[in-house]
Each structure stands twice: as structure tokens, then as C-alpha cells.
Design an enzyme around this catalytic site. Structure first.
Site, PDB file in Angstrom:
ATOM      1  N   ASP A  49     -13.522  53.403  38.758  1.00 14.79           N
ATOM      2  CA  ASP A  49     -13.767  53.993  40.071  1.00 14.79           C
ATOM      3  C   ASP A  49     -14.671  53.106  40.918  1.00 14.79           C
ATOM      4  O   ASP A  49     -14.880  53.377  42.105  1.00 14.79           O
ATOM      5  CB  ASP A  49     -14.321  55.410  39.950  1.00 14.79           C
ATOM      6  CG  ASP A  49     -15.614  55.489  39.159  1.00 14.79           C
ATOM      7  OD1 ASP A  49     -16.100  54.448  38.683  1.00 14.79           O
ATOM      8  OD2 ASP A  49     -16.144  56.613  39.016  1.00 14.79           O
ATOM      9  N   SER A  50     -15.150  52.018  40.330  1.00  9.37           N
ATOM     10  CA  SER A  50     -15.838  50.984  41.106  1.00  9.37           C
ATOM     11  C   SER A  50     -14.936  50.432  42.203  1.00  9.37           C
ATOM     12  O   SER A  50     -15.418  49.780  43.140  1.00  9.37           O
ATOM     13  CB  SER A  50     -16.300  49.846  40.192  1.00  9.37           C
ATOM     14  OG  SER A  50     -15.239  49.387  39.366  1.00  9.37           O
ATOM     15  N   ASP A  88     -10.391  55.364  35.059  1.00 12.88           N
ATOM     16  CA  ASP A  88     -11.527  56.268  35.233  1.00 12.88           C
ATOM     17  C   ASP A  88     -11.082  57.606  35.805  1.00 12.88           C
ATOM     18  O   ASP A  88     -10.238  57.652  36.715  1.00 12.88           O
ATOM     19  CB  ASP A  88     -12.539  55.667  36.214  1.00 12.88           C
ATOM     20  CG  ASP A  88     -13.702  54.989  35.526  1.00 12.88           C
ATOM     21  OD1 ASP A  88     -14.034  55.377  34.388  1.00 12.88           O
ATOM     22  OD2 ASP A  88     -14.301  54.082  36.128  1.00 12.88           O
ATOM     23  N   LYS A 118     -11.220  57.198  31.066  1.00 11.07           N
ATOM     24  CA  LYS A 118     -12.658  57.066  30.819  1.00 11.07           C
ATOM     25  C   LYS A 118     -13.391  58.114  31.631  1.00 11.07           C
ATOM     26  O   LYS A 118     -13.032  58.382  32.778  1.00 11.07           O
ATOM     27  CB  LYS A 118     -13.172  55.675  31.188  1.00 11.07           C
ATOM     28  CG  LYS A 118     -14.684  55.491  30.910  1.00 11.07           C
ATOM     29  CD  LYS A 118     -15.122  54.047  31.084  1.00 11.07           C
ATOM     30  CE  LYS A 118     -15.288  53.660  32.531  1.00 11.07           C
ATOM     31  NZ  LYS A 118     -16.410  54.405  33.195  1.00 11.07           N
ATOM     32  N   GLU A 120     -17.595  59.687  32.374  1.00 12.31           N
ATOM     33  CA  GLU A 120     -19.020  59.430  32.229  1.00 12.31           C
ATOM     34  C   GLU A 120     -19.743  60.661  31.700  1.00 12.31           C
ATOM     35  O   GLU A 120     -19.315  61.796  31.921  1.00 12.31           O
ATOM     36  CB  GLU A 120     -19.626  59.038  33.584  1.00 12.31           C
ATOM     37  CG  GLU A 120     -19.097  57.728  34.132  1.00 12.31           C
ATOM     38  CD  GLU A 120     -19.728  57.336  35.448  1.00 12.31           C
ATOM     39  OE1 GLU A 120     -19.288  56.325  36.022  1.00 12.31           O
ATOM     40  OE2 GLU A 120     -20.674  58.027  35.910  1.00 12.31           O
ATOM     41  N   GLU A 187     -23.732  50.974  29.683  1.00 10.81           N
ATOM     42  CA  GLU A 187     -24.012  50.261  30.930  1.00 10.81           C
ATOM     43  C   GLU A 187     -25.502  50.192  31.235  1.00 10.81           C
ATOM     44  O   GLU A 187     -26.192  51.216  31.272  1.00 10.81           O
ATOM     45  CB  GLU A 187     -23.287  50.906  32.117  1.00 10.81           C
ATOM     46  CG  GLU A 187     -23.580  50.175  33.425  1.00 10.81           C
ATOM     47  CD  GLU A 187     -22.679  50.562  34.574  1.00 10.81           C
ATOM     48  OE1 GLU A 187     -22.861  50.006  35.672  1.00 10.81           O
ATOM     49  OE2 GLU A 187     -21.788  51.409  34.381  1.00 10.81           O
TER      50      GLU A 187
END
Length: 280
Positions: A49-50, A88, A118, A120, A187
Site C-alpha cells: 500500500d506504499s 497488502d 499482507k 499489519e 519494519e
């Protein structure tokens, strides 16, 4: 290795089996062209999602939508044959309930062709991870600095640099591992903490600002190519393409304004049509 074997898509279980073995090579990609270039050299391509910040000029990843992830994920899958593609789940698409998380993950996998998702979060997301894995969704975890939580974290600074925070992150990693994640991204955390997590959890760890002891590494492609404006401490630039691109564009602009481009070799001549001979 045969070309046929080379063409086989890497799977989440194969990545999980790499714990303690050959380091896992990972990079991000958001479109088919770069994905095609990466495919021969990396094991995992993350459609992160970056992309909201890198491709769309957003300040954070928070505004990224499921639809955006699907569009970019689909493009990356089309451009690859070998690497495991992980997409993501964006902020707001999986946190409310296990059912919401499953519907989002299933949609992403079905509409992109990716091999895993993925998400978080640590202990608070462990049951969600378990719910997804039990229903056939391979999940990559992500602990430490979690960019989707920027509004509560307050900054992108490194985490786990004091004992109290390190203990929380360690527990987060343990919870995600026990829930069935096939790998865990670490991270921007203190190096000794990343090393310890790698030693203690069963799934392979993939560091981004973690430790060389992690089971693999990942970077944002644009950062390591020198295309990012704000480059974190953990990034090594393997190229500096930004100035090269600007130089090329400046040369193009100069030639267009001087009418030296396009030159003759860049244009098309008319097709000559032979006239029929006149009858004598």
C-alpha cells in the site's frame, strides 16, 4: 534447472519452508513493467500500500483503497511468472471483523491472481490471521513500524528501541507466528530485537530496517533505485536513477525545442507505388 521449472510460481508454503535457509529476496512493485524486470531475481514481490505514497503522491498509506490495490496487483501478476505476489490489505478493509477481512482478502486474491495477502498488526490481529489462514488465505504478517497506524504512532521513527516497546513487538511477532502467518515483515525496529524475533519465531522474517540476521530482506523498489524523495535510513541506493531520468528529459526537451528531434531516422518515408508501365 530447466526452463519449465523456472516458470513455476513460488508459493507461500515454499517461502515458509525457507526459514533458516537461503535468504528470501523481496522487493515492491506496482506495475507490470518493473514486475517483469524483478521476476527473475526475487522470490517475493509485494504490491504494497506504499503505492499510495510512491505512485499517487499521498502523504500516508491511509487513503489507499481496495480498488487501488486490485488494479496494481493485477498488473504485477500479469507481468510475472515466477515470484510469489503478495498484496497488502489497505487500512480500513480488514480491521472491523474477521468476516470483513475474509471478504476483502478473498476478493483481492480472486481479482488479482496473487498468491497471498499482507496485513499489519500484532496481537490485536492474531485472531484475524488465524481466521484467514483457516479458510485458505496465506497471510504475511507485519509488525514493528506499521505505517497504517501513523495517525496513532505519530511518526515513521524506528520502534522497539527501549525494553518496554521491544517486549510489545516481540509478543506481537509471537502472536502472529502462532496464528499461522507464513512469514512476518519486521519494519524499522532495533537490530537486536529483529535478530531475537528471527531466532524465536517459526515463520521466516523479512526485514526492512531490521537485521541482516532476518530470513530475508525487502525494500521499496523506487527507494533502492534512487527515485524516492524521502529515503529512510535503512535504504541502500543500488542506483541513482532520478538524476539520470531528469538529464534524459532535459535533453529531450532541448531537442524538441531546437527541432532536432525527431531526426530523419525517427520518421517514416512515404511508400513508393510503382506505376504500371504504359502499353507500347
Amino acid at each position: 534447472m530447466s526452463s519449465q521449472a523456472d516458470a513455476r510460481r513460488i508459493t507461500a508454503p515454499q517461502i515458509q519452508a525457507r526459514k533458516g535457509g537461503e535468504p528470501i529476496v523481496s522487493l515492491t512493485s506496482y506495475h507490470s513493467h518493473t514486475a517483469r524486470l524483478l521476476d527473475r531475481h526475487v522470490d517475493v514481490i509485494l504490491v504494497g500500500d506504499s503505492l499510495g505514497m510512491v505512485m499517487h503522491g499521498m502523504e500516508t498509506t491511509v487513503p489507499v483503497t481496495v480498488e487501488m490495490m486490485i488494479v496494481h496487483g493485477r498488473a504485477v501478476v500479469r507481468g510475472t511468472k515466477r515470484a510469489l505476489i503478495v498484496v497488502d490489505l489497505p487500512f480500513g478493509s480488514y480491521e472491523a471483523s474477521h468476516t470483513e477481512a475474509f471478504h476483502t482478502a478473498a476478493r483481492v486474491l480472486k481479482e488479482t491472481g496473487a498468491g497471498a495477502v499482507k496485513l499489519e498488526g500484532g496481537r490485536r490481529m492474531a485472531e484475524t490471521v488465524r481466521f484467514l489462514v483457516d479458510r485458505g488465505v496465506p497471510v504475511m504478517g507485519h509488525v514493528g513500524l506499521t505505517p497504517q497506524a501513523i495517525n496513532t504512532l505519530g511518526s515513521f521513527k524506528a520502534r522497539g528501541r527501549d525494553d518496554a516497546e521491544a517486549s510489545i513487538i516481540l509478543d506481537d511477532a509471537r502472536a502472529i507466528a502462532e496464528a499461522g502467518a507464513f512469514s512476518i515483515v519486521l519494519e524499522a525496529i532495533a537490530e537486536p530485537l529483529a535478530r531475537r524475533i528471527t531466532q524465536e519465531v517459526a515463520p521466516p522474517t523479512i526485514g526492512i530496517g531490521g537485521s541482516p540476521a532476518c530470513d530475508g530482506q525487502i525494500l521499496v523498489l523506487e527507494d533502492m533505485l534512487g527515485l524516492g524523495d524521502r529515503v529512510p535510513k535503512f535504504v541502500k541506493k543500488y542506483a541513482n536513477l532520478g538524476p539520470d531520468i531528469e538529464k534524459a528529459v532535459a535533453s529531450y526537451a532541448d531537442e524538441v525545442r531546437a527541432r532536432t528531434f525527431p531526426a530523419a531516422e525517427h520518421t517514416y518515408a512515404p511508400r513508393l507505388v510503382e506505376k504500371p508501365a504504359k502499353a507500347s
